[in-house]
Every structure is written in C-alpha cells, then in structure tokens.
Motif scaffolding. Structure first.
Motif, PDB file in Angstrom:
ATOM      1  N   ALA A  45       0.558  -1.591  -0.035  1.00  0.00           N
ATOM      2  CA  ALA A  45      -0.242  -0.021  -0.678  1.00  0.00           C
ATOM      3  C   ALA A  45       0.790   1.210  -0.012  1.00  0.00           C
ATOM      4  O   ALA A  45       0.593   2.236  -0.297  1.00  0.00           O
ATOM      5  CB  ALA A  45      -1.165  -0.268   1.195  1.00  0.00           C
ATOM      6  N   GLU A  46       1.629   0.912   0.621  1.00  0.00           N
ATOM      7  CA  GLU A  46       3.216   2.662   1.220  1.00  0.00           C
ATOM      8  C   GLU A  46       3.645   2.715  -0.349  1.00  0.00           C
ATOM      9  O   GLU A  46       3.916   4.201  -1.186  1.00  0.00           O
ATOM     10  CB  GLU A  46       4.221   2.369   2.217  1.00  0.00           C
ATOM     11  N   ILE A  47       4.402   1.524  -0.943  1.00  0.00           N
ATOM     12  CA  ILE A  47       4.642   1.808  -2.304  1.00  0.00           C
ATOM     13  C   ILE A  47       3.551   2.465  -3.235  1.00  0.00           C
ATOM     14  O   ILE A  47       4.229   3.079  -3.915  1.00  0.00           O
ATOM     15  CB  ILE A  47       5.539   0.526  -3.041  1.00  0.00           C
ATOM     16  N   ALA A  48       2.056   1.632  -3.426  1.00  0.00           N
ATOM     17  CA  ALA A  48       1.547   2.184  -4.733  1.00  0.00           C
ATOM     18  C   ALA A  48       1.155   4.053  -4.316  1.00  0.00           C
ATOM     19  O   ALA A  48       1.214   4.154  -4.760  1.00  0.00           O
ATOM     20  CB  ALA A  48      -0.257   0.878  -4.347  1.00  0.00           C
ATOM     21  N   PHE A  49       0.494   4.328  -2.956  1.00  0.00           N
ATOM     22  CA  PHE A  49       0.589   5.904  -2.966  1.00  0.00           C
ATOM     23  C   PHE A  49       1.539   6.235  -2.910  1.00  0.00           C
ATOM     24  O   PHE A  49       1.361   7.602  -3.831  1.00  0.00           O
ATOM     25  CB  PHE A  49       0.789   4.795  -1.055  1.00  0.00           C
ATOM     26  N   LYS A  50       3.078   6.393  -2.956  1.00  0.00           N
ATOM     27  CA  LYS A  50       3.985   6.866  -3.421  1.00  0.00           C
ATOM     28  C   LYS A  50       4.149   7.421  -5.099  1.00  0.00           C
ATOM     29  O   LYS A  50       4.175   8.547  -5.639  1.00  0.00           O
ATOM     30  CB  LYS A  50       5.518   5.776  -2.933  1.00  0.00           C
ATOM     31  N   GLU A  51       3.835   5.823  -6.177  1.00  0.00           N
ATOM     32  CA  GLU A  51       3.445   5.456  -6.802  1.00  0.00           C
ATOM     33  C   GLU A  51       2.711   6.616  -7.801  1.00  0.00           C
ATOM     34  O   GLU A  51       2.901   6.786  -8.925  1.00  0.00           O
ATOM     35  CB  GLU A  51       4.110   4.047  -6.971  1.00  0.00           C
ATOM     36  N   GLY A  52       1.305   6.336  -7.131  1.00  0.00           N
ATOM     37  CA  GLY A  52       0.474   6.699  -7.556  1.00  0.00           C
ATOM     38  C   GLY A  52      -0.681   5.884  -8.345  1.00  0.00           C
ATOM     39  O   GLY A  52      -0.049   5.339  -8.395  1.00  0.00           O
ATOM     40  N   PRO A  53      -1.954   6.820  -8.488  1.00  0.00           N
ATOM     41  CA  PRO A  53      -2.426   5.521  -9.410  1.00  0.00           C
ATOM     42  C   PRO A  53      -2.364   4.695 -10.524  1.00  0.00           C
ATOM     43  O   PRO A  53      -3.117   4.410 -11.284  1.00  0.00           O
ATOM     44  CB  PRO A  53      -3.646   6.652  -9.251  1.00  0.00           C
ATOM     45  N   ASP A  54      -1.449   5.368 -11.684  1.00  0.00           N
ATOM     46  CA  ASP A  54      -1.797   5.304 -12.163  1.00  0.00           C
ATOM     47  C   ASP A  54      -1.493   3.855 -13.290  1.00  0.00           C
ATOM     48  O   ASP A  54      -1.916   2.756 -13.695  1.00  0.00           O
ATOM     49  CB  ASP A  54      -0.355   5.664 -13.992  1.00  0.00           C
ATOM     50  N   ASN A  55      -0.543   2.902 -12.168  1.00  0.00           N
ATOM     51  CA  ASN A  55      -0.195   1.601 -12.213  1.00  0.00           C
ATOM     52  C   ASN A  55      -0.878   0.362 -11.196  1.00  0.00           C
ATOM     53  O   ASN A  55      -1.030  -0.405 -11.639  1.00  0.00           O
ATOM     54  CB  ASN A  55       0.869   1.487 -11.919  1.00  0.00           C
ATOM     55  N   TYR A  56      -1.841   1.507 -10.541  1.00  0.00           N
ATOM     56  CA  TYR A  56      -2.829  -0.214  -9.708  1.00  0.00           C
ATOM     57  C   TYR A  56      -4.655   0.953 -10.268  1.00  0.00           C
ATOM     58  O   TYR A  56      -5.448  -0.071 -10.088  1.00  0.00           O
ATOM     59  CB  TYR A  56      -2.392   0.864  -8.278  1.00  0.00           C
ATOM     60  N   TRP A  57      -4.588   2.244 -10.034  1.00  0.00           N
ATOM     61  CA  TRP A  57      -6.342   2.232 -10.850  1.00  0.00           C
ATOM     62  C   TRP A  57      -6.918   1.510 -11.755  1.00  0.00           C
ATOM     63  O   TRP A  57      -6.165   1.654 -12.655  1.00  0.00           O
ATOM     64  CB  TRP A  57      -6.315   4.012 -10.682  1.00  0.00           C
ATOM     65  N   GLY A  58      -7.760   1.038 -11.990  1.00  0.00           N
ATOM     66  CA  GLY A  58      -8.913  -0.119 -12.268  1.00  0.00           C
ATOM     67  C   GLY A  58      -7.665  -0.862 -12.948  1.00  0.00           C
ATOM     68  O   GLY A  58      -8.121  -1.944 -13.889  1.00  0.00           O
ATOM     69  N   LYS A  59      -7.200  -1.564 -11.930  1.00  0.00           N
ATOM     70  CA  LYS A  59      -6.203  -3.079 -12.764  1.00  0.00           C
ATOM     71  C   LYS A  59      -5.825  -3.808 -11.598  1.00  0.00           C
ATOM     72  O   LYS A  59      -6.410  -2.985 -10.029  1.00  0.00           O
ATOM     73  CB  LYS A  59      -4.760  -2.606 -12.965  1.00  0.00           C
ATOM     74  N   GLU A  60      -6.387  -5.149 -12.265  1.00  0.00           N
ATOM     75  CA  GLU A  60      -5.831  -5.993 -10.841  1.00  0.00           C
ATOM     76  C   GLU A  60      -4.735  -6.205 -10.329  1.00  0.00           C
ATOM     77  O   GLU A  60      -3.609  -5.809 -10.541  1.00  0.00           O
ATOM     78  CB  GLU A  60      -6.282  -6.910 -11.164  1.00  0.00           C
TER      79      GLU A  60
END
Length: 214
Positions: A45-60
């Motif tokens: 979760a911390e890694i994703a928060f720092k990286e931003g939503p582009d690699n996660y939002w709407g993706k599995e």
C-alpha cells in the motif's frame, strides 16, 4: 469480501492509507473522480501510494505468491481450504471450498464446491457456511482432511454450533437464513471429526480458496 487489509486513497477528501474500509469509504464518498485501491499488506500500500494511481487504478493487483515449500512453517497437507467473498456488508456473497496439496509450487488445487451468489449476506456468514459445507462433504464422502479458514469468527461460530451474525432476516436473504439453520442443525447432530485450522496469511499469503478480488 476482499481480503484487503489496507486501502490507498490517491484522490479523495484526505489522500492517504487507511486500514479500515469504513474509513476509506468516508474519504471517497461524494468525491468526483475519486481514486482508491485495496492492498493485502501495508508495504504494498505504501509503495502504491508513493507511485501514484497510474499503475494501479482500474487494474488487478495480485498478492505476492509465497513458496510454501520454503516457508519456515508449512501448512498441513493435503487439506481443504475454504473462503468467502462479499461485495458490501451486507452484499452479494458466495463461498467455495478447494482440495489442496501443498507439496507442489504452486499448490495443486481442485474445487470441491462453490455456492450460488446470495443477494444479501456477509463475509462471516459465507465463511461459516463454507466450513460446515466442507465438514458435511467429508462426512458424505467418508474422507478426512484438516480444514483451513482465515476467518476467526467463523471458526468460533462452528465450535459454538451457532452462527452469531448480526444480520437481520429479510425477503432478500430468506433462503440464506434457511441454509444457516440447516448448518446449525448439522453441527448439533454431527461430531466434528477433523481439525478446523486458522490459515496464517501473514506467513503463507492468501488462502488458496481466495476469490482474488482486490
């Protein structure tokens, strides 16, 4: 129900990381263009928060695969693993049970049963019914395997032979409550002849019966 333990809010009232869905929900309700995602552990979760939503939002987002053969502590094998999934609380709920041989990587699995989707249920009810379903299945087939569940509440209810849900019966879940009554009756008329064990997610990763909804 998702097995997420942490929720990232990139765009919401107060962006950040939350460890309860209820808190996350408050930050995104009514926010146009809200972006958020659930994760199985704080590190991801911390890694994703720092990286931003582009690699996660709407993706599995898949949980890390754990090599059980190299784990310091290994689950008993073979076994039956059960799990439930619920969209909302209450919401659409289903459960399933898998036969699992942990002697291979990844573990060899065979689906034993899968429930229909119930319109108005909870994750704990699904977990409870899944354990009883597995017990009844083994009784019918005259086989014995340990059962793994990641729900402490469901295991307690099974030991107490009572589904202590706070959900109230209504027109949408009438059949579900019929199944609960049947499960409680089965528990009171049959001995539990196999161990019902806690799946150690922190060591072994997601339970093999997990529905994979992140």
């Amino acid at each position: 129900m998702s097995k997420n333990k942490f929720y990232v809010v990139w765009q919401g009232s107060h962006p950040g990381i939350y460890d309860r869905w209820e808190d996350c929900k408050k930050e995104i309700e009514g926010v146009k263009g809200a972006k958020y995602k659930g994760f199985p552990d704080r590190t991801s979760a911390e890694i994703a928060f720092k990286e931003g939503p582009d690699n996660y939002w709407g993706k599995e987002v898949s949980a890390p695969v754990v090599d059980l053969l190299k784990a310091k502590e290994q689950p008993v094998s073979p076994a039956v693993a059960v799990d439930a999934a619920c969209s909302g609380n209450p919401g659409k709920m289903e459960y399933q049970g898998l036969f699992v041989d942990f002697g291979t990587q990844p573990a060899t699995t065979v689906q034993l049963f899968k429930s229909p989707v119930f319109e108005n249920g909870t994750n704990n009810i699904g977990e409870f019914l899944a354990i009883v379903h597995a017990l009844a299945w083994m009784k019918q087939k005259k086989v014995q395997y340990p059962i793994y569940s990641d729900s402490v509440n469901a295991q307690l209810w099974v030991r107490q032979k009572k589904c202590k849900t706070k959900l109230q019966p209504n027109a949408k879940n009438e059949y579900l409550f019929e199944l609960i009554a049947r499960a409680e009756k089965w528990l009171n008329e049959n001995a539990i002849e196999v161990p019902v064990l806690k799946w150690k997610t922190e060591i072994w990763g997601e339970i093999p019966a997990d529905f994979g909804r992140k």
